[in-house]
Design a protein around this motif. Sequence first.
Motif, PDB file in Angstrom:
ATOM      1  N   THR A 262       5.402  11.677  10.255  1.00  0.00           N
ATOM      2  CA  THR A 262       5.271  12.054   8.738  1.00  0.00           C
ATOM      3  C   THR A 262       3.664  11.894   8.085  1.00  0.00           C
ATOM      4  OG1 THR A 262       6.437  11.828   7.076  1.00  0.00           O
ATOM      5  CG2 THR A 262       5.969   9.703   9.207  1.00  0.00           C
ATOM      6  N   ALA A 263       3.729  12.760   7.273  1.00  0.00           N
ATOM      7  CA  ALA A 263       2.476  12.053   5.943  1.00  0.00           C
ATOM      8  C   ALA A 263       2.641  10.638   5.603  1.00  0.00           C
ATOM      9  CB  ALA A 263       2.788  13.677   5.308  1.00  0.00           C
ATOM     10  N   TYR A 264       1.216  10.566   4.812  1.00  0.00           N
ATOM     11  CA  TYR A 264       1.505   9.509   4.612  1.00  0.00           C
ATOM     12  C   TYR A 264       1.917   9.327   3.324  1.00  0.00           C
ATOM     13  CZ  TYR A 264      -1.752   7.952   7.943  1.00  0.00           C
ATOM     14  OH  TYR A 264      -2.513   6.878   8.966  1.00  0.00           O
ATOM     15  N   PRO A 265       3.140   8.526   2.589  1.00  0.00           N
ATOM     16  CA  PRO A 265       3.625   8.476   1.453  1.00  0.00           C
ATOM     17  C   PRO A 265       2.610   8.534   0.774  1.00  0.00           C
ATOM     18  CG  PRO A 265       4.265   6.943   1.854  1.00  0.00           C
ATOM     19  CD  PRO A 265       3.238   7.776   3.154  1.00  0.00           C
ATOM     20  N   ASP A 266       2.285   8.343  -0.950  1.00  0.00           N
ATOM     21  CA  ASP A 266       1.391   7.575  -1.877  1.00  0.00           C
ATOM     22  C   ASP A 266       1.491   6.596  -1.864  1.00  0.00           C
ATOM     23  OD1 ASP A 266       0.684  10.257  -3.163  1.00  0.00           O
ATOM     24  OD2 ASP A 266       2.417  10.755  -4.643  1.00  0.00           O
ATOM     25  N   ASN A 267       0.443   6.117  -2.289  1.00  0.00           N
ATOM     26  CA  ASN A 267       0.788   4.919  -1.695  1.00  0.00           C
ATOM     27  C   ASN A 267       0.934   3.758  -3.439  1.00  0.00           C
ATOM     28  OD1 ASN A 267       0.335   1.894  -0.933  1.00  0.00           O
ATOM     29  ND2 ASN A 267      -0.617   2.749   1.311  1.00  0.00           N
ATOM     30  N   PRO A 268       1.646   3.575  -3.583  1.00  0.00           N
ATOM     31  CA  PRO A 268       1.908   2.319  -5.056  1.00  0.00           C
ATOM     32  C   PRO A 268       0.576   0.856  -4.901  1.00  0.00           C
ATOM     33  CG  PRO A 268       3.163   2.982  -4.821  1.00  0.00           C
ATOM     34  CD  PRO A 268       2.560   3.539  -3.240  1.00  0.00           C
ATOM     35  N   VAL A 269      -0.665   1.290  -5.638  1.00  0.00           N
ATOM     36  CA  VAL A 269      -1.671  -0.363  -5.385  1.00  0.00           C
ATOM     37  C   VAL A 269      -1.085  -1.219  -6.535  1.00  0.00           C
ATOM     38  CG1 VAL A 269      -3.663  -1.224  -4.961  1.00  0.00           C
ATOM     39  CG2 VAL A 269      -3.219   1.158  -4.012  1.00  0.00           C
ATOM     40  N   PHE A 270      -0.884  -2.184  -6.202  1.00  0.00           N
ATOM     41  CA  PHE A 270      -0.516  -3.173  -7.449  1.00  0.00           C
ATOM     42  C   PHE A 270      -0.754  -4.673  -7.899  1.00  0.00           C
ATOM     43  CE2 PHE A 270       3.185  -3.579  -3.868  1.00  0.00           C
ATOM     44  CZ  PHE A 270       3.551  -4.796  -3.995  1.00  0.00           C
ATOM     45  N   THR A 271      -1.066  -5.215  -8.489  1.00  0.00           N
ATOM     46  CA  THR A 271      -1.644  -6.891  -8.286  1.00  0.00           C
ATOM     47  C   THR A 271       0.232  -7.516  -8.263  1.00  0.00           C
ATOM     48  OG1 THR A 271      -2.861  -6.058  -9.512  1.00  0.00           O
ATOM     49  CG2 THR A 271      -2.540  -8.589  -9.654  1.00  0.00           C
ATOM     50  N   ALA A 272      -0.413  -8.452  -7.251  1.00  0.00           N
ATOM     51  CA  ALA A 272       0.851  -9.834  -7.579  1.00  0.00           C
ATOM     52  C   ALA A 272       0.064 -11.050  -7.255  1.00  0.00           C
ATOM     53  CB  ALA A 272       1.586  -9.266  -5.410  1.00  0.00           C
ATOM     54  N   VAL A 273       0.955 -11.614  -7.897  1.00  0.00           N
ATOM     55  CA  VAL A 273       0.337 -12.997  -8.197  1.00  0.00           C
ATOM     56  C   VAL A 273       1.574 -14.072  -7.591  1.00  0.00           C
ATOM     57  CG1 VAL A 273      -0.501 -12.346 -10.206  1.00  0.00           C
ATOM     58  CG2 VAL A 273       2.015 -13.141 -10.636  1.00  0.00           C
ATOM     59  N   ASN A 274       0.950 -15.367  -7.421  1.00  0.00           N
ATOM     60  CA  ASN A 274       2.593 -16.124  -7.270  1.00  0.00           C
ATOM     61  C   ASN A 274       3.226 -17.164  -8.739  1.00  0.00           C
ATOM     62  OD1 ASN A 274       2.620 -19.642  -8.007  1.00  0.00           O
ATOM     63  ND2 ASN A 274       2.850 -18.957  -5.967  1.00  0.00           N
ATOM     64  N   THR A 275       3.923 -16.965  -8.918  1.00  0.00           N
ATOM     65  CA  THR A 275       5.336 -17.503  -9.343  1.00  0.00           C
ATOM     66  C   THR A 275       5.044 -18.070 -10.763  1.00  0.00           C
ATOM     67  OG1 THR A 275       7.044 -15.673  -8.249  1.00  0.00           O
ATOM     68  CG2 THR A 275       7.494 -17.159 -10.361  1.00  0.00           C
ATOM     69  N   GLU A 276       4.808 -19.109 -10.053  1.00  0.00           N
ATOM     70  CA  GLU A 276       4.753 -21.027 -10.504  1.00  0.00           C
ATOM     71  C   GLU A 276       3.266 -20.466 -11.423  1.00  0.00           C
ATOM     72  OE1 GLU A 276       4.074 -25.870  -9.787  1.00  0.00           O
ATOM     73  OE2 GLU A 276       4.429 -23.801  -7.684  1.00  0.00           O
ATOM     74  N   PHE A 277       2.788 -20.017 -10.949  1.00  0.00           N
ATOM     75  CA  PHE A 277       0.847 -19.486 -11.505  1.00  0.00           C
ATOM     76  C   PHE A 277       1.083 -18.597 -12.959  1.00  0.00           C
ATOM     77  CE2 PHE A 277      -1.796 -15.687 -12.317  1.00  0.00           C
ATOM     78  CZ  PHE A 277      -2.930 -16.189 -13.403  1.00  0.00           C
ATOM     79  N   SER A 278       1.872 -17.937 -12.459  1.00  0.00           N
ATOM     80  CA  SER A 278       2.464 -16.744 -13.727  1.00  0.00           C
ATOM     81  C   SER A 278       3.201 -17.648 -15.380  1.00  0.00           C
ATOM     82  CB  SER A 278       3.261 -15.677 -13.420  1.00  0.00           C
ATOM     83  OG  SER A 278       4.599 -15.935 -13.446  1.00  0.00           O
ATOM     84  N   GLU A 279       3.596 -18.346 -14.396  1.00  0.00           N
ATOM     85  CA  GLU A 279       4.395 -18.979 -15.627  1.00  0.00           C
ATOM     86  C   GLU A 279       3.595 -20.378 -16.644  1.00  0.00           C
ATOM     87  OE1 GLU A 279       7.847 -21.502 -13.160  1.00  0.00           O
ATOM     88  OE2 GLU A 279       8.646 -19.070 -13.331  1.00  0.00           O
ATOM     89  N   LYS A 280       2.489 -20.342 -15.959  1.00  0.00           N
ATOM     90  CA  LYS A 280       1.492 -21.969 -16.624  1.00  0.00           C
ATOM     91  C   LYS A 280       0.383 -20.855 -17.308  1.00  0.00           C
ATOM     92  CE  LYS A 280       1.758 -25.192 -12.890  1.00  0.00           C
ATOM     93  NZ  LYS A 280       1.212 -26.060 -11.940  1.00  0.00           N
TER      94      LYS A 280
END
Length: 328
Positions: free
Chosen positions: A247-265
Amino acid sequence: MVGLALTALLGGVPLVAQAADTPQCELDRPMRFGGMNWESNLVLVEVERFIIKHGYGCESEVLPTETLPALAALERGDLDINTELWLNSTLEPWNKAQASGKVKRIGDLYMGGEAWFIPRYTAERLPGLKKAADLPKFKDEFKDPEEPGKGRFYGCPAGWACEVVNGNLFKALGMSDTFTLFSPGTGATQKAALASAYQRKENIVFYYWFPTSIVGSMDLVQLELPPYDKEKQLCLTDVNCADPQPTAYPDNPVFTAVNTEFSEKAPKLIGFLSGVKVPLDAMNATLSYMDENELDAEPAAQWFLKSKQDIWTQWLPADVAQRVQAAL
């Protein structure tokens, strides 16, 4: 008189105004970035580090890692941020990590892509080669120097998440009898081998992703794959896929991920990081410039910051953008 003397010593800039221009970081420690070993991630990390230092007053460090170990480190809190996470290559582990509540997806960088490529000069030499399924008929045009009876297909670097998909797709297309699946030891090894062959106008067939300097600087043609099928793709991502189907490769969303505790601080930093978006043509241009001038990630990031101000200033409040511009 004391106030006047201090003002004079500061070149006419009131002490209060100068203090206001000095940002106070929300963290009392260096921010921890995951350092993946592909170019777009390395450059974006340096762009973000420069901005948080000069715009937000934060120190940072980069911890070298790979995609899946980085995701585990993000869950544990050993990392604060994974700047560039490719969803389709990590769908199952990402869903599990997100369900734990310990990590968050905060911003979409761009829509990345993956494909099997040949150079345009190869496509012109071999007009019958249009589809990936045609490759076995052309094995002699891509001779493997170590197994001359077979062609060589340059797959994903060893240990990367895309290695599983490429291996399963290779099996699904029934290529094992006619091609070797060559997995370079590192991304740099893969890039060097492809660039060398391209310069010599050798026929090569390979997997690659974009945005990258390779796709940005080479004239390439994608080999056709069967239409994208979600269930087939899901099996291709499984190392234990029992019956891989092409099967063809789908479009590939590239995103930023963070640690939840860091995001709250650090809500201000999260506000900035959530807004980071880069047009594909701008990233390809940056990576091509990096490659052509043999730059490391940091000077390439400086080039991006100086030449693409219309892009990154949109990520920031005006006062933060001004501090960053002043530091360039």
